[in-house]
Write a protein that holds these residues in place. Structure first.
Motif, short mmCIF file in Angstrom:
data_model
loop_
_atom_site.label_atom_id
_atom_site.label_comp_id
_atom_site.label_asym_id
_atom_site.label_seq_id
_atom_site.Cartn_x
_atom_site.Cartn_y
_atom_site.Cartn_z
N VAL A 185 0.75 -1.16 -0.10
CA VAL A 185 0.14 -0.11 0.16
C VAL A 185 0.85 1.32 0.09
O VAL A 185 1.94 1.24 0.61
N GLY A 186 0.53 2.25 -0.70
CA GLY A 186 1.05 3.45 -0.55
C GLY A 186 0.29 4.62 0.10
O GLY A 186 -0.87 4.40 0.00
N VAL A 187 0.77 5.59 0.62
CA VAL A 187 0.09 6.69 1.59
C VAL A 187 0.81 7.92 1.47
O VAL A 187 1.92 8.07 0.68
N THR A 188 -0.06 9.06 1.54
CA THR A 188 0.51 10.08 1.68
C THR A 188 1.28 10.83 2.79
O THR A 188 2.17 11.37 3.00
N GLU A 189 0.69 10.32 3.87
CA GLU A 189 1.00 10.37 5.29
C GLU A 189 0.76 9.25 6.48
O GLU A 189 -0.44 8.58 5.86
N PRO A 190 1.20 9.34 7.56
CA PRO A 190 0.68 8.34 8.48
C PRO A 190 -0.59 8.34 9.25
O PRO A 190 -0.67 7.47 10.12
N TYR A 241 -4.75 8.11 1.05
CA TYR A 241 -4.43 9.44 1.46
C TYR A 241 -4.99 10.14 2.30
O TYR A 241 -6.37 9.87 2.58
N ASN A 242 -4.57 11.11 2.72
CA ASN A 242 -5.14 12.01 3.98
C ASN A 242 -6.35 12.73 3.23
O ASN A 242 -5.99 13.94 2.76
N GLN A 243 -7.56 12.44 3.37
CA GLN A 243 -8.80 13.31 2.60
C GLN A 243 -8.81 14.87 3.29
O GLN A 243 -9.28 15.63 2.39
N LEU A 254 -2.26 11.51 -6.17
CA LEU A 254 -3.59 10.95 -6.37
C LEU A 254 -3.94 10.98 -7.83
O LEU A 254 -4.55 9.72 -8.34
N ALA A 255 -3.41 11.91 -8.64
CA ALA A 255 -4.02 11.90 -10.00
C ALA A 255 -3.07 10.89 -10.82
O ALA A 255 -3.55 9.98 -11.73
N LEU A 256 -1.93 10.32 -10.35
CA LEU A 256 -1.14 9.41 -10.79
C LEU A 256 -1.56 8.18 -10.58
O LEU A 256 -1.51 7.17 -11.34
N ALA A 257 -2.34 7.98 -9.24
CA ALA A 257 -2.83 6.68 -8.99
C ALA A 257 -3.96 6.27 -9.74
O ALA A 257 -4.26 5.27 -10.43
N LYS A 258 -4.86 7.33 -10.10
CA LYS A 258 -6.03 7.32 -10.76
C LYS A 258 -5.64 6.98 -12.36
O LYS A 258 -6.43 6.26 -12.91
N LYS A 259 -4.68 7.70 -12.71
CA LYS A 259 -4.40 7.65 -14.13
C LYS A 259 -3.76 6.14 -14.36
O LYS A 259 -3.85 5.41 -15.20
#
Length: 306
Positions: A185-190, A241-243, A254-259
């Motif tokens: 899993v990838g995340v933006t922050e913890p 990601y932290n919404q 986020l855009a790269l994930a969707k792409k």
């Protein structure tokens, strides 16, 4: 009727009146504050009719790290009989208000200290750890019982109900781990890391990138490159990601994930409203992770719970 008998009757009547007045007297209600609304929710569940609860950080559309207190919040803290705060520097601003408005009978639960965690604990989002809230709920009951001893059985019964209500979430975490243990899993922050780890997921994002984004500092270019590779090379199954906190960098992830058709799941630092309890919120986040891994379904925003 003799004078003695009249006096006896009067005494009985007066005793009945006093007893009725005592029965009619409202039960004492304590003022309680949950600095973060997830803690306020648990206070409400344990204290029930014997607490009036105020949540301070309640907006799931703002960054709790940039929260600024108001004079009204200072007044609420000054009047509180019980305060529950997260600690680990997450809500350090409350300390000065607690110090400035000393109240001998006020009880404070610092979750960091309750759990015996050091000040340098790297991830402050303690409520995502499945073992945290049962300990907090038990301590809330203990503090409320000390203030209102006559209601101890009531508070302890509510703790049992709370623990029971956590079982669907705990079962969902266990089921996920049994089926998808080791999922990348990838995340933006913890923010959701404790939940991801409990569910057996492997967080592939560099820790230094997570903390830089969390603390609002510039991440190292090599960490950004590594994160982009996770997304563009399909090295992860889901992106969390932290919404509540996005900026151009996190939006680019986020855009790269969707792409690349990688499902995304938004997590929150503040319990989303309306309709959620702490336990239904955690269950909803876990179910969103399951949908992402099993069915490639994204859940960017949790819908209002019914």
């Amino acid at each position: 009727m003799t004078g003695k008998r009249l006096a006896a009757v009067a005494a009985v009547v007066l005793a009945s009146l006093h007893a009725g007045a005592a029965l009619a007297a409202p039960a004492p209600v304590l003022n309680a504050i949950g600095v973060e609304n997830e803690y306020a929710d648990v206070i409400s569940q344990i204290g029930g009719k014997f607490v009036h609860v105020t949540a301070i950080e309640t907006d799931p559309n703002t960054d709790p790290h940039t929260f600024e207190a108001s004079p009204q919040i200072a007044a609420d803290i000054a009047n509180a009989d019980l305060v529950v705060k997260n600690g680990v520097g997450y809500d350090a601003w409350t300390d000065k208000f607690l110090s400035a408005t000393a109240k001998k009978e006020r009880r404070v639960i610092d979750v960091q200290h309750l759990l015996g965690l050091p000040d340098n604990t790297p991830n402050p989002h303690l409520w995502y750890k499945p073992t945290t809230m049962p300990v907090v709920a038990k301590q809330i009951a203990a503090e409320l019982s000390a203030a209102l001893p006559a209601q101890k059985a009531y508070f302890e019964a509510n703790v049992k109900k709370f623990d029971e209500s956590l079982k669907p979430w705990q079962a969902a975490v266990a089921a996920f781990k049994a089926k998808y243990n080791g999922t990348e899993v990838g995340v933006t922050e913890p923010v959701g890391d404790y939940l991801l780890q409990a569910a057996g997921m492997h967080i592939a994002t560099p820790w230094t990138l997570e903390t830089a984004i969390m603390n609002g500092t510039d991440p190292a270019p090599q960490d950004v490159t590594a994160q982009n590779a996770l997304l563009s090379e399909h090295k992860i199954k889901v992106f969390v990601y932290n919404q509540q906190v996005t900026d151009p960098l996190t939006q680019s992830f986020l855009a790269l994930a969707k792409k690349n058709n990688i499902p995304v799941v938004g997590v929150y630092e503040t319990m989303p409203m309306p309709g959620y309890t702490y336990q239904s919120w955690m269950l909803a986040e876990t179910q969103a992770l399951s949908r992402a891994v099993a069915d490639k379904v994204s859940t960017e925003t949790l819908l209002a719970s019914k």
